[in-house]
Every structure is written in C-alpha cells, then in structure tokens.
Design a protein around this motif. Structure first.
Motif, PDB file in Angstrom:
ATOM      1  N   ARG A   1       0.837  -1.214   0.000  1.00 48.30           N
ATOM      2  CA  ARG A   1       0.000   0.000   0.000  1.00 48.30           C
ATOM      3  C   ARG A   1       0.865   1.254   0.000  1.00 48.30           C
ATOM      4  O   ARG A   1       0.585   2.218  -0.720  1.00 48.30           O
ATOM      5  N   ASP A   2       1.919   1.262   0.824  1.00 57.57           N
ATOM      6  CA  ASP A   2       2.770   2.452   0.946  1.00 57.57           C
ATOM      7  C   ASP A   2       3.503   2.752  -0.360  1.00 57.57           C
ATOM      8  O   ASP A   2       3.612   3.915  -0.777  1.00 57.57           O
ATOM      9  N   VAL A   3       4.035   1.710  -1.016  1.00 56.64           N
ATOM     10  CA  VAL A   3       4.763   1.918  -2.263  1.00 56.64           C
ATOM     11  C   VAL A   3       3.823   2.431  -3.346  1.00 56.64           C
ATOM     12  O   VAL A   3       4.150   3.362  -4.101  1.00 56.64           O
ATOM     13  N   ALA A   4       2.614   1.855  -3.420  1.00 63.63           N
ATOM     14  CA  ALA A   4       1.641   2.311  -4.418  1.00 63.63           C
ATOM     15  C   ALA A   4       1.273   3.769  -4.189  1.00 63.63           C
ATOM     16  O   ALA A   4       1.216   4.572  -5.134  1.00 63.63           O
ATOM     17  N   ALA A   5       1.014   4.129  -2.921  1.00 64.04           N
ATOM     18  CA  ALA A   5       0.613   5.502  -2.603  1.00 64.04           C
ATOM     19  C   ALA A   5       1.739   6.485  -2.862  1.00 64.04           C
ATOM     20  O   ALA A   5       1.517   7.588  -3.384  1.00 64.04           O
ATOM     21  N   SER A   6       2.971   6.110  -2.506  1.00 63.19           N
ATOM     22  CA  SER A   6       4.108   7.007  -2.689  1.00 63.19           C
ATOM     23  C   SER A   6       4.375   7.263  -4.172  1.00 63.19           C
ATOM     24  O   SER A   6       4.555   8.413  -4.582  1.00 63.19           O
ATOM     25  N   LEU A   7       4.395   6.201  -4.975  1.00 66.45           N
ATOM     26  CA  LEU A   7       4.629   6.366  -6.403  1.00 66.45           C
ATOM     27  C   LEU A   7       3.515   7.165  -7.064  1.00 66.45           C
ATOM     28  O   LEU A   7       3.766   8.017  -7.938  1.00 66.45           O
TER      29      LEU A   7
ATOM     30  N   LEU B   1      13.376   2.036   0.094  1.00 65.23           N
ATOM     31  CA  LEU B   1      12.768   2.444  -1.172  1.00 65.23           C
ATOM     32  C   LEU B   1      11.902   3.684  -0.980  1.00 65.23           C
ATOM     33  O   LEU B   1      11.994   4.662  -1.735  1.00 65.23           O
ATOM     34  N   LEU B   2      11.069   3.677   0.065  1.00 69.52           N
ATOM     35  CA  LEU B   2      10.181   4.805   0.333  1.00 69.52           C
ATOM     36  C   LEU B   2      10.965   6.045   0.746  1.00 69.52           C
ATOM     37  O   LEU B   2      10.634   7.167   0.337  1.00 69.52           O
ATOM     38  N   GLN B   3      12.022   5.850   1.543  1.00 65.05           N
ATOM     39  CA  GLN B   3      12.849   6.980   1.941  1.00 65.05           C
ATOM     40  C   GLN B   3      13.495   7.635   0.731  1.00 65.05           C
ATOM     41  O   GLN B   3      13.507   8.855   0.589  1.00 65.05           O
ATOM     42  N   GLY B   4      14.040   6.812  -0.132  1.00 67.07           N
ATOM     43  CA  GLY B   4      14.687   7.349  -1.323  1.00 67.07           C
ATOM     44  C   GLY B   4      13.729   8.094  -2.225  1.00 67.07           C
ATOM     45  O   GLY B   4      14.097   9.091  -2.854  1.00 67.07           O
TER      46      GLY B   4
ATOM     47  N   ASP C   1      12.049  11.555   0.257  1.00 70.27           N
ATOM     48  CA  ASP C   1      12.870  12.703   0.690  1.00 70.27           C
ATOM     49  C   ASP C   1      13.950  13.066  -0.322  1.00 70.27           C
ATOM     50  O   ASP C   1      14.876  13.795  -0.012  1.00 70.27           O
ATOM     51  N   ARG C   2      13.846  12.516  -1.535  1.00 71.27           N
ATOM     52  CA  ARG C   2      14.726  12.848  -2.662  1.00 71.27           C
ATOM     53  C   ARG C   2      16.167  12.379  -2.476  1.00 71.27           C
ATOM     54  O   ARG C   2      17.039  12.715  -3.277  1.00 71.27           O
ATOM     55  N   SER C   3      16.441  11.619  -1.427  1.00 73.89           N
ATOM     56  CA  SER C   3      17.819  11.210  -1.170  1.00 73.89           C
ATOM     57  C   SER C   3      18.347  10.240  -2.207  1.00 73.89           C
ATOM     58  O   SER C   3      19.563  10.091  -2.349  1.00 73.89           O
TER      59      SER C   3
ATOM     60  N   SER D   1      16.367   8.394 -11.515  1.00 73.26           N
ATOM     61  CA  SER D   1      16.467   7.319 -12.503  1.00 73.26           C
ATOM     62  C   SER D   1      16.412   5.966 -11.808  1.00 73.26           C
ATOM     63  O   SER D   1      16.618   5.851 -10.598  1.00 73.26           O
ATOM     64  N   VAL D   2      16.162   4.933 -12.602  1.00 73.40           N
ATOM     65  CA  VAL D   2      16.112   3.575 -12.070  1.00 73.40           C
ATOM     66  C   VAL D   2      17.457   3.184 -11.473  1.00 73.40           C
ATOM     67  O   VAL D   2      17.525   2.587 -10.400  1.00 73.40           O
ATOM     68  N   SER D   3      18.558   3.524 -12.155  1.00 75.16           N
ATOM     69  CA  SER D   3      19.875   3.153 -11.639  1.00 75.16           C
ATOM     70  C   SER D   3      20.190   3.879 -10.338  1.00 75.16           C
ATOM     71  O   SER D   3      20.824   3.312  -9.441  1.00 75.16           O
ATOM     72  N   GLU D   4      19.774   5.135 -10.202  1.00 75.53           N
ATOM     73  CA  GLU D   4      19.983   5.853  -8.948  1.00 75.53           C
ATOM     74  C   GLU D   4      19.215   5.192  -7.814  1.00 75.53           C
ATOM     75  O   GLU D   4      19.738   5.027  -6.699  1.00 75.53           O
ATOM     76  N   LEU D   5      17.963   4.816  -8.064  1.00 78.92           N
ATOM     77  CA  LEU D   5      17.161   4.150  -7.041  1.00 78.92           C
ATOM     78  C   LEU D   5      17.790   2.820  -6.656  1.00 78.92           C
ATOM     79  O   LEU D   5      17.833   2.450  -5.472  1.00 78.92           O
ATOM     80  N   GLN D   6      18.301   2.103  -7.622  1.00 80.19           N
ATOM     81  CA  GLN D   6      18.932   0.819  -7.366  1.00 80.19           C
ATOM     82  C   GLN D   6      20.168   0.985  -6.486  1.00 80.19           C
ATOM     83  O   GLN D   6      20.333   0.270  -5.486  1.00 80.19           O
TER      84      GLN D   6
END
Length: 955
Positions: A705-711, A899-902, A905-907, A917-922
């Motif tokens: 639920r949290d990931v869906a809402a955040s995205l 994942l949610l923190q990244g 909060d833009r970190s 980007s996907v690579s930054e998130l990874q």
C-alpha cells in the motif's frame, strides 16, 4: 501466449547462444575482416574548433584545440576512434567526396586519414600548403585552391550541426530532431601522486595512487579499485604536493592549504596562507616546517609551526648581462615552479623568461644573488625525484641535475613534462607522445604514443617496474618501466565514481557502471559492450598484466570468471577459436534513422554460407519485441515494428541452424515526443496474512500500500494518469494474477509499468524459487505458491519498454544451484519480537562452501548480468542466500523502507539533478539496506536493462 513463449525461450535458449559470436575474430564471410577494438567514449575535453560530416551522412569528424581528431558513427552516436594530428595548429577538417578519407588542413601541414582503418594515407609539408588549403581531396588527386576560393559543404542537406563547448549535436534539418549527440563522458586527469610508505615509514606499501580530476580520489592498482576520495572543499581545480611524512597537500589556488592522510584521504588540518591572489606552486623545505609558495608573483615563506611569514617583493639574480632584478609587477604571472633542495632552508625558483633557475634561501629579501648551473629555456616544469635527483623540463631542453651538477641535457622539441621512468628519462610532448631516453647514454630508446592529447603528469614507482602518465584525453596509462610498454589504461568519469581499466589487447575490468563508457568497433561499425563482454571482461588478466596483485587474488578472479561462463553455459574453448557465424544487415538503416512515424518496417537481410538461418530476433531499447522463426528460405525480410517516442535503440541479430549468432546490428531512431504524457501502471502485491497463520508477517501488505501511494503521489505530474492496483493478503493467490495481466495489457508503448511484491520468498528442495500466496503450503511450495517465472511473466508481454520489478522477499536474488546446500526452516524467524525474517518453507539455501560465497561476491562486484530476460530491470531486496527483514524500527520491510525513503525525501537522487532514474534508485537501495542491516541483507539485480535507465519521476 506467443510473447510469453518467446521470452521463456529467450531466457533458456538465447542466453546459451547469445554470445557464441564472441569467438569470432576472423569472419569467414570476409577475407579482409578487421579485428575487434575496444573504444572508451571520451569525446573531447576541450572545445571543438572544427567539424565535418560525410556526404552520405554516416560519419562525423570533430577536431578540438589540442590536435585531437575524433571520428564518429552517426547511426549509433558512438566514437569509432581518436587520432592524433600533431603540428596541425588550428586545423580545418574535411571529408573527401567518397567519404573514404578525412583531411586535416593545418597551418603547417596537411594530413589525410583513412576512414576505415584510421591510418595516415597522405601528408603535405609546409611548403606545399603555403598557397592555400586542400578541398575535394580523394584517393588519387587533390586540388589546391587559394584560401579565398575555399568552399566546402559542411553538412548534408538533410542535417544540421550545432557545436557547444565539447559537445556537437547533429539534427534533422527539417524537424530539428536530434540524430546524434556527440558528447564527452570523462574528465581530464590533471595530476598523479604515488605513496611509497605507511605513516610510520617502516613498511613499504607502494600500492596507492592518487588521481586528480575535479575531485581527487585514491586508486589501488593492486586491487583495481577506488579506495577513497578526498572531499575537497572547493570547486576550483586543485593542485597537490606531498610533505616528507607522506601526507597529501592540496591547495585551492586562492587561500588555503589542506593536509590529508594519504591512504584514506581523511583531512588532518588546514593552513590559511597569507597574501592575496592565485597560488601557483609551493613546497615544504628540508625541515618539513617551512613552506615556500608564490602568490600573485610574491614569494612567501611560512613557518607552519609558528605561523609567521615574509613576502619577497622582488629578487636580484646574476645573469650574463650582470646583476638583474626581477619585479613581479613588470612581468605578470612569471613564477613557474618552486622546488625544495636538500640543503636546509634552500629552494630552487623557476621563472618564465629566465634561462637559469634561481637558488634561494627562505626568508631572504632583495640583495641576495644566486645562480643555478645548467641552462634551458622556460617556461618549465621541475620534478623532484628523490636521492638529490631532479629533472627540469623546458620548452626545448630537458636537464637532469644531481645537486648542482648537470648529469645530462637532452633537446626535446615541444616538451612539456619530464620525469624518471625507471632506467629511462621520460619526456612528454603536447601531442601525447612519450619519448624514453637512456640515462647513461642520453640516446633515444623508444617513442610511445600512449595518449591522444597533452600529457599532464608523469610518475615512476621506485619499488615496482611501473610508471604512470596522465593526460587531457581522460586516461591514465600504466607502463612496464623496464620494457617501455603500455600495460593498461585507466579511464574515469563522475570524479572516479565509475572507471574502467583496459589492456591494449581489449581485456578490461570496471566498476559497476564503468561499462557504460565502453563499446567495440569493427572497422567503422560500432557495437554495445555486452556483445563482447563475456570474452573481454577479465579482471584477472588485467591485474596480472599490471603485475602487483597477489596471485591468490588473480586466481580467485579467474575462478569467478570460469563460474560466470558456466552460468551462461559457455567454456573458454568456445570463445577461443574461430567460429563460423551468419551475417545480417539492416537494409533500410538510413531511412529508419530519419523516421518520424511510430509504425515502421525494418528490412533485414540475413545470410550464411554454410548453414541455414534459424531465427531473426529484434530488441527495442533492450526489450525483446519480435522473433521470426525459420526464415531460411527468405533472405530478405520486412518486419513490422512499433517505436516509442524519444530515443529508440533497435538491435537485430540472426541465429544459424548451428546456434551461432551474428553481430547484433544497431540503429538509433529518434521519434518526436508525443503531445500527450504517457501513463504509469503500478501493481503492488503484498501478503502479510496466510492460511497457515504461523507464517504471518506484519508489514508486507502495508509495504504494498505504501509503495503504491508514494509512487502515485510523486509521479502524478510526470504522467498523464497514474493507474494503481493492489492485491493484498487473501487476494494474493496464484489464480488472481490474471487480474494483474489484464491491468497491464491496457498499457501502451510509451507508458511505464512497475510491479512490486512483498511477502515470503522460499526455495523448494529442487532450488526453484517461489513467492508465497495466501494459500501456500509452506512444506510443499510447488503446490500453490507463485513460481518466480510466472510472476515475472506478468510484465513479459506488455507493450511498454520501460519496465521495473521490485521484490521485497527472502532469497529474491538469483541462486546458483551448483553451490547450494539446504538447511531446514519450519517457521517465520523472529528476533526479540521486533525484527522478522521473511524466510519460510521446507528449506533455505545456504552456500556449500566459503569459496563459493567468495566467488559469487566477486562475480556480483566485477561482472554485469548479461541475461536480458524480458527487458525489465528487476531489483530484489536480498541475495539468493539471504533473508529479507522487517521490523517496527522501520514500520515496513527494510527494503521497502529504504525504497520509500529514497522516493519521498529525494535522497535517492544522488546526482541532485532533480530526476530520479532507475539506476539511482537501485544504487541507493543497495547502499542503504546494506548499511542499516549491518551487511546481513544485500539488495541485488536479477536482471538489469542498461539501455532503458529511465527516469521514474522529477522533483
């Protein structure tokens, strides 16, 4: 169904066959076939001064202010080669009418290069070019018009070019769309420094090297790894020195000197230097307390223990004309270098325009007169070698001094750097050449061509037969000092964050994203790195060539390489010899490159002189989109293809009946961006509750639920519509997955799909991986649990090319069955009632040996996963042998929390460009999860699509 079958076969069959072409170095189809060459895309590091495009629009030639000519393949936007064109000051560049040669017309000479081979095929000296420049040069004749009548077609009518600094943009003349962006990926390497001893000076380490770019970093050639970075506080290009304790000194050019402990780059202290203006050079004297430096052409002496200082307003010296006085106000920035002498409080001052360096005493002012033996022409560079030996490099002469005694002096035209190179004196010029002179005879031993631009720094290691040079072309060359041969090249970008080391015969090792810089060329054709990575990505060979790594380390790297081959169903023998392969070409490549419509037909021509063609495959931005079986009777085929807006990288290859694959031909097509934003489709599956309640989790359904809402919240401005769906707890059943398939089937080519799972992950007795459903029999996962392949297939047949899958479950990384043993696990594991391990089922995989674990660590750290799968990037929360954890400390699963923190909060936007980007998130999730778990949980990528590193959102 067809696409599912195709993707399944891609994983099971194509992975086996995909790289057989790597064995090919002499194509049996062509007697004149050329060798594979490794190319690192460096572009230009200084401004482009001239360019031309071939009349057929296939190639571009760009020339910069440092005599560097770069040839580009416009169909891929990749470099073909760089060529040094020395003594062509302010050269003009032209293609001949047949596009077979590039002509560089300089002030002093004219040189012609063959496009196909890069060889010099014509040269005209100064006396010929006095009347004008060449225009219309071809293979047999040339014309020599006067300059006033010079007329060259700079660009085909269908194209236009734009130059901005170090970048060149080639665009369609009608639509303005980008055809190719010719850009620089690396930074100039400005300085080198070596470290010989530890802090106590008792043990020789001699393995740490410092490279200077805009952000200095420490590199260890023993391991082939960046070991640290110096967090320099200013953006100005720094300069360096080392004091006699081995500490690294960096000054910012304006006010402060910073001292760093060399081996880790940690800051020790800083000194604010008196005076105003730019600092050009400095040195500590023999007492290691007195610092002498120049500032705005005033010579300052500072005792770093007391902090006092004195400025020298001018200097008197003895010259051939008698007593002379040097005033800084008269000459401007004339101080070239300050070099400490072995005598207490003495140093040598080199001034531009003064033939003899001046011997000075710290603290002395006007009236003191000193002279240095040995004459040379400034400006100059001084290298203090040690053991009272120094090398002085001028614009024409190079001197080697011991104390005040001139040992040897060499005439070296256009020399800009000189240093000892083992048993030789190395003299570098502005064009990137390195001349080695025998120190005993002063005779020239050998001339090397290691760089394609000016060499900025030379270093020799006294404890190894190893030397280094750094250049404006963005590379560091590593030499065998005794043989005078190049062993390897180091290229970096992102201030050392990404790097690649390659040997002259194509072998390389790199950081995780270092392969983004590299591709391969055969003649004027260019190929992406993965087509030859299995053959040439050899860290063991690279470190053996450099020669200071421990044998145990290179042996382990070799075993890791062999294991990688086994995973891909290959052997070294399959890659070693000649192998017959089919050929394929894209007939309408030129038309495709100019295409504006999304619906296109790609016309391919496949042939094989020995065997029939079994299949033709098409990839779009790394995603498999088509496979044509058994086209043996049809030599030429027209295949329909739907393109996406923006950049489309089309790759096509064929397999013959023996399973050998052709080179994958590549065409890049830029389709105008759609007026309407794409849609985002998010499906999140979370199972906290199970029919067997002893396996219940706390946070898995909340994660979904949290990931869906955040995205949904973050991405709503980047997409026209964000569609979300969730399957939670009792809904998570194998039969319900068809709802996800139906949901994703509505997505279009430009859209983006994200699939997320949180819950238990488990491995059965056959080492097959399953995701837990609500009604899973945890002692028999194959009964009702969700097979991983079935879950992955949910995004196999979708239309979008941008696909991301995230899994927060135990053992979600890939498992190598040959290494596994099993340990029984009967229930969900809890620690202090606060942390729960998402491990369940009849067994959990464990490494059968410590060596197997070490090999897998080396594989993940040194090799890119080449298995393409369905073209999605798949990020898993834990390695194949690891458990994923959740807990009240994070109020989520640890991976989901990071994942949610990244996201929130833009970190995760690590380069701070406002785009995630996907690579930054990874990268962010890998670092944060590993840190917060104390290394117990290491996120990994089951597959990674480097051609589709798209942005999830903008901030």
């Amino acid at each position: 169904m067809y696409l599912y079958y195709y993707t399944y076969m891609t994983k099971r069959l194509d992975v086996f066959l995909l790289f057989l072409v790597l064995a090919v170095f002499v194509l049996h189809e062509h007697a004149d076939a050329q060798e594979v060459r490794t190319v690192v895309q460096t572009g230009h590091l200084v401004g482009i001064t001239d360019y031309d495009i071939s009349s057929d629009g296939k190639y571009a030639a760009t020339y910069d202010g440092r005599d560097r000519l770069v040839l580009w393949n416009l169909t891929t936007g990749r470099q073909i080669r760089e060529t040094r064109s020395p003594y062509l000051y302010r050269s003009k560049v032209y293609f001949n009418s047949k596009s077979t040669a590039v002509v560089c017309v300089g002030r002093n000479s004219t040189v012609a290069f063959d496009v196909e081979t890069g060889d010099q095929i014509g040269y005209w000296p100064t006396d010929v070019t006095k009347k004008g420049v060449y225009d219309g040069w071809d293979d047999s004749t040339y014309v020599n018009p006067m300059v006033q009548r010079m007329s060259v077609k700079r660009c085909p009518a269908s194209m236009r070019c734009e130059i901005s600094g170090t970048n060149a943009m080639v665009k369609d003349a009608q639509s303005g769309r980008s055809i190719a962006h010719l850009s620089s990926n690396v930074d100039s390497i400005a300085y080198l420094a070596t470290h010989q001893y530890d802090q106590k000076g008792a043990e020789e380490t001699s393995r740490w090297w410092w490279m200077g770019t805009r952000r200095p970093f420490l590199f260890d050639f023993k391991t082939g790894r960046v070991t640290g970075r110096v967090d320099f506080p200013r953006s100005l290009a720094p300069k360096h020195w080392r004091d006699k304790d081995g500490n690294l000194l960096i000054w910012d050019g304006e006010s402060e000197l910073f001292r760093f402990e060399f081996l880790c780059g940690s800051k020790l202290d800083s000194i604010r230097l008196p005076g105003k203006g730019m600092i050009h050079s400095l040195t500590f004297l023999a007492d290691n307390k007195t610092l002498v430096y120049d500032r705005a052409n005033q010579i300052w002496s500072v005792n770093t223990k007391r902090g006092d200082s004195i400025a020298l307003p001018y200097i008197e010296y003895q010259s051939s004309m008698g007593m002379s006085r040097w005033k800084p106000t008269e000459y401007g920035s004339d101080v070239v270098n300050i070099d400490a002498l072995d005598a207490p409080n003495e140093y040598m001052l080199s001034l531009a325009g003064i033939y003899s360096p001046l011997r000075m005493t710290a603290g002395k002012t006007m009236g003191e007169t000193y002279a240095q033996t040995g004459s040379y022409n400034g400006p100059n560079d001084v290298a203090n070698i040690g053991k009272n030996i120094r090398v002085i490099c001028g614009s024409r002469l190079v001197s080697v001094l011991k104390g005040d005694t001139l040992l040897m002096q060499i005439t070296a035209s256009k020399a800009n750097k000189a240093n000892l190179f083992g048993d030789y004196l190395g003299v570098a010029n502005y064009s990137g050449d390195l001349s080695l002179y025998d120190l005993n005879t002063a005779m020239l031993h050998k001339v090397l061509h290691p760089h394609t631009a000016r060499i900025n720094s030379l270093q020799h290691h006294p404890n190894y037969n190893m030397s280094l040079s750094a250049s404006d072309d963005g590379t560091v060359a590593v030499y065998d000092s005794k043989k005078g041969e190049v062993l390897a090249y180091l290229t970096t970008r992102n201030d050392g964050e990404d790097y690649i080391i390659r040997t002259p015969d194509n072998y390389y090792m790199s950081s995780a994203y270092g392969t983004d810089m590299v591709h391969f060329a055969v003649g004027t054709d260019t190929y992406l790195f993965d087509q030859f990575d299995l053959k040439y990505n050899r860290p063991d060979i690279v470190l053996q060539r450099i020669g200071i790594a421990e044998k145990e380390q290179t042996d382990m790297l070799y075993l890791a390489y062999q294991k990688r081959l086994r995973r891909m169903n290959f052997t070294e023998e399959m890659l070693a010899g000649d192998f017959h392969v089919p050929t394929l070409r894209i007939v309408n490549a030129d038309q495709l490159r100019k295409a504006t419509a999304r619906e296109q037909n790609i016309v391919v021509e496949a042939s094989d002189t020995k065997y029939g063609i079994a299949s033709i495959s098409v990839w779009l931005n790394g995603v498999p989109v088509m496979r044509k079986e058994n086209p043996a009777k049809a030599r030429s085929l027209s295949l329909p293809l739907t393109l996406a807006s923006g950049k489309n990288t089309i790759q096509v290859s064929c397999l013959n009946s023996r399973g050998a694959e052709s080179y994958r031909q590549t065409v890049e097509v830029n389709i105008p961006e759609a007026d309407k934003k794409p849609n985002l489709w998010i499906a999140c599956v979370g199972a906290s509750k199970y029919s067997d309640q002893q396996y219940n989790l706390v946070y898995a359904s909340k994660d979904a639920r949290d990931v869906a809402a955040s995205l949904e919240k973050l991405c709503k401005t980047d997409y026209n519509t964000v569609h979300t769906m969730t399957l939670l707890d009792e809904e998570v059943k194998r039969g319900e997955l068809q709802r996800v398939s139906q949901f994703f089937s509505q997505a279009k080519r430009d859209d983006c799909v994200i699939l997320f799972y949180a819950g238990h992950g488990m491995v059965d007795a056959n080492y097959d991986y399953f995701l837990a459903s609500y009604d899973t029999d945890f002692l028999n996962p194959s009964a009702n649990a969700i097979p991983y392949e079935e879950f992955e297939a949910l995004i196999d047949g979708v239309a979008p090319l941008r696909k991301l899958m995230l899994i927060d479950a135990c053992h979600s990384g890939s498992i190598d069955k040959e290494d596994m043993t099993m340990a029984t696990v009967l229930s969900t594991q809890k620690v202090n009632g606060k942390i729960t391990f998402r491990a369940a089922g009849v067994a959990t995989p464990q490494m059968a040996s410590v060596e197997a674990e070490q090999l897998n660590t080396l594989i993940s750290g040194n090799f890119t996963n080449l298995q393409r799968g369905n073209g999605a990037t798949i990020i898993s929360s834990a390695g194949g042998m690891e458990t994923a954890i959740e807990g009240e400390e994070w109020n989520n699963g640890l991976f989901s929390y990071c994942l949610l923190q990244g996201l929130n909060d833009r970190s995760a936007d690590t380069n701070h460009d406002g785009k995630l980007s996907v690579s930054e998130l990874q990268r962010y999730c890998q670092a944060m999860v590993s840190s917060l778990s104390g290394g117990r949980q290491q996120p990994t990528s089951r597959t990674e699509n480097r051609l589709s590193n798209f942005n999830l959102t903008t901030y």
